[in-house]
Design an enzyme around this catalytic site. Sequence first.
Site, PDB file in Angstrom:
ATOM      1  N   LYS A  94      35.822  39.002  14.819  1.00  0.00           N
ATOM      2  CA  LYS A  94      34.410  38.922  15.226  1.00  0.00           C
ATOM      3  C   LYS A  94      33.730  37.953  14.467  1.00  0.00           C
ATOM      4  O   LYS A  94      34.152  37.684  13.223  1.00  0.00           O
ATOM      5  CB  LYS A  94      33.753  40.490  15.203  1.00  0.00           C
ATOM      6  CG  LYS A  94      32.488  40.646  15.946  1.00  0.00           C
ATOM      7  CD  LYS A  94      32.813  41.244  17.276  1.00  0.00           C
ATOM      8  CE  LYS A  94      31.726  41.117  18.168  1.00  0.00           C
ATOM      9  NZ  LYS A  94      32.057  41.945  19.706  1.00  0.00           N
TER      10      LYS A  94
ATOM     11  N   ASP B  53      28.654  37.954  22.723  1.00  0.00           N
ATOM     12  CA  ASP B  53      28.547  39.134  22.196  1.00  0.00           C
ATOM     13  C   ASP B  53      26.773  39.316  22.355  1.00  0.00           C
ATOM     14  O   ASP B  53      26.089  38.283  23.176  1.00  0.00           O
ATOM     15  CB  ASP B  53      28.856  39.636  21.079  1.00  0.00           C
ATOM     16  CG  ASP B  53      28.756  41.077  20.702  1.00  0.00           C
ATOM     17  OD1 ASP B  53      29.467  41.939  21.079  1.00  0.00           O
ATOM     18  OD2 ASP B  53      27.688  41.429  20.053  1.00  0.00           O
TER      19      ASP B  53
END
Length: 448
Positions: free
Chosen positions: A126, A166
Amino acid sequence: MSGYAMQVYENLSKKYPWEKEFLQAAKEVLESLEILMEKEPKYQKHAILERIVEPERTIIFRVPWLDDNGKVQVNVGYRIEFNSAIGPYKGGLRFHPTVNLGILKFLGFEQIFKNSLTSLPMGGGKGGSNFDPKGKSDNEVMKFCQSFMSELFRHIGANTDVPAGDIGVGGREIGFLFGQYRKLKNEFTGVLTGKGLNWGGSLVRPEATGYGNTYFAEEMLKTQKKSFDGMTVAISGSGNVAQYAAQKVMQLGGKVVTFSDSDGTVYDKNGINKEKWDFMMDLKNVKRGRIKEMADKFPGIEFHAGKRPWGLGKIDIALPCATQNELDENDAKALVKNGCICVSEGANMPSTPEAVEVLLANKVLYGPGKASNAGGVATSGLEMSQNSMRYNWTSEEVDAKLHNIMINIHRSAFEAANKYGTPGNYVNGANIAGFKKVADAMIDQGLI
Ligand code: NDP
Ligand code: 2IT
């Protein structure tokens, strides 16, 4: 607290006391794994838990850029390469002012198990930045993305680490990031997912997280011989995940009564229809406006400033699709009181641990994000496959694969929950099923 998994948690909480979201995510997983650790001592022998809670690599970098007034701005960029035992690091980039290392470690950690559940060969990662795209011009967003990629490009690659979107990172940002990568590397590869359809993207990737969450909820409902048909559904958020969750719920005969953003919630007792959904898509994706404007436009839609959707009237099914910890203990109690039968998470960790306890204690069907929102990254995996083949599947083909993956994730989590003594507990089921594949791969590959 006792046992190997809880000892690892205790040590972790002493080591990183300030990373509260990461500790919250790690605690949930480690609690679920305690029973597996007792049955399978090999994991302790190989110190799998001590290893799996530490990222393989963390990259933190400066992101300087020039705003429209010619002033220098400086943000922080991150990429957490958490685990690559079963495939290249894979996971989104978040651009939001709240982004810090603890939040990205929580998201990267969740991603390890989520990606494993998809059954596709993807490790966990991430990244992101504390950059806030809200209120910035397209030019400023481009300048930021180019500067961000000018450092990130040396750390990623189609077989190394494949970022995606995201919160705050959608098609526009992926475009600017991809353009800069291509220029710096002089190569056209599937290094990012969520790409545009005419430059390597996959059909159904924009829809995938919201659709997948709805498919997962549908599977949970089926275990009680129920469906979306005629159900009143509250959705939080109004971004990518919320938008397509709503579209699929409407297709399945459910009545969507809420959307939200960080200003508040719109409540439509009559239910969102196609005209209102189209308005919202333009409002959010083109005009980049606020959800309140739906209430200004349509009589009958109420705006509740500063409120979340969970306490607003009768809700059969709740789909939290905004952000972490957006559904707390009191929200869960309000949902239970109003007869809610199912909560399926489109967002990552939207329910607090106390809320989850309330839902489970009241036998509400509860789909934890790492299982229920895995359709997004799964379809990113399908985008990677198509890029490797230099070939595109039709939207029917991608949607059918996505649907099948969600059915299989549901089955894996359901069966693991049964096998390890907590039937109906998808939290334990998803954590155990997601963990085993990664942990066994780590053992096979030796101490690295
Ligand atoms: P978007 O940026 O498209 O939308 C985010 C939405 O959540 C917006 O409505 C935003 O409102 C709201 N939101 C964000 N932060 C907050 C906050 N602190 N308080 C209240 N509302 C907030 O992001 P996505 O739809 O892509 O992501 C939503 C969630 O889904 C995240 O948890 C993400 O991690 C998760 N997810 C996303 C996937 C994907 O493929 N995109 C895949 C799997 C999970 P506002 O505009 O006011 O900020
Ligand atoms: O949280 C997530 O799974 C995502 N933001 C999607 C990640 C991806 O690589 O598609």
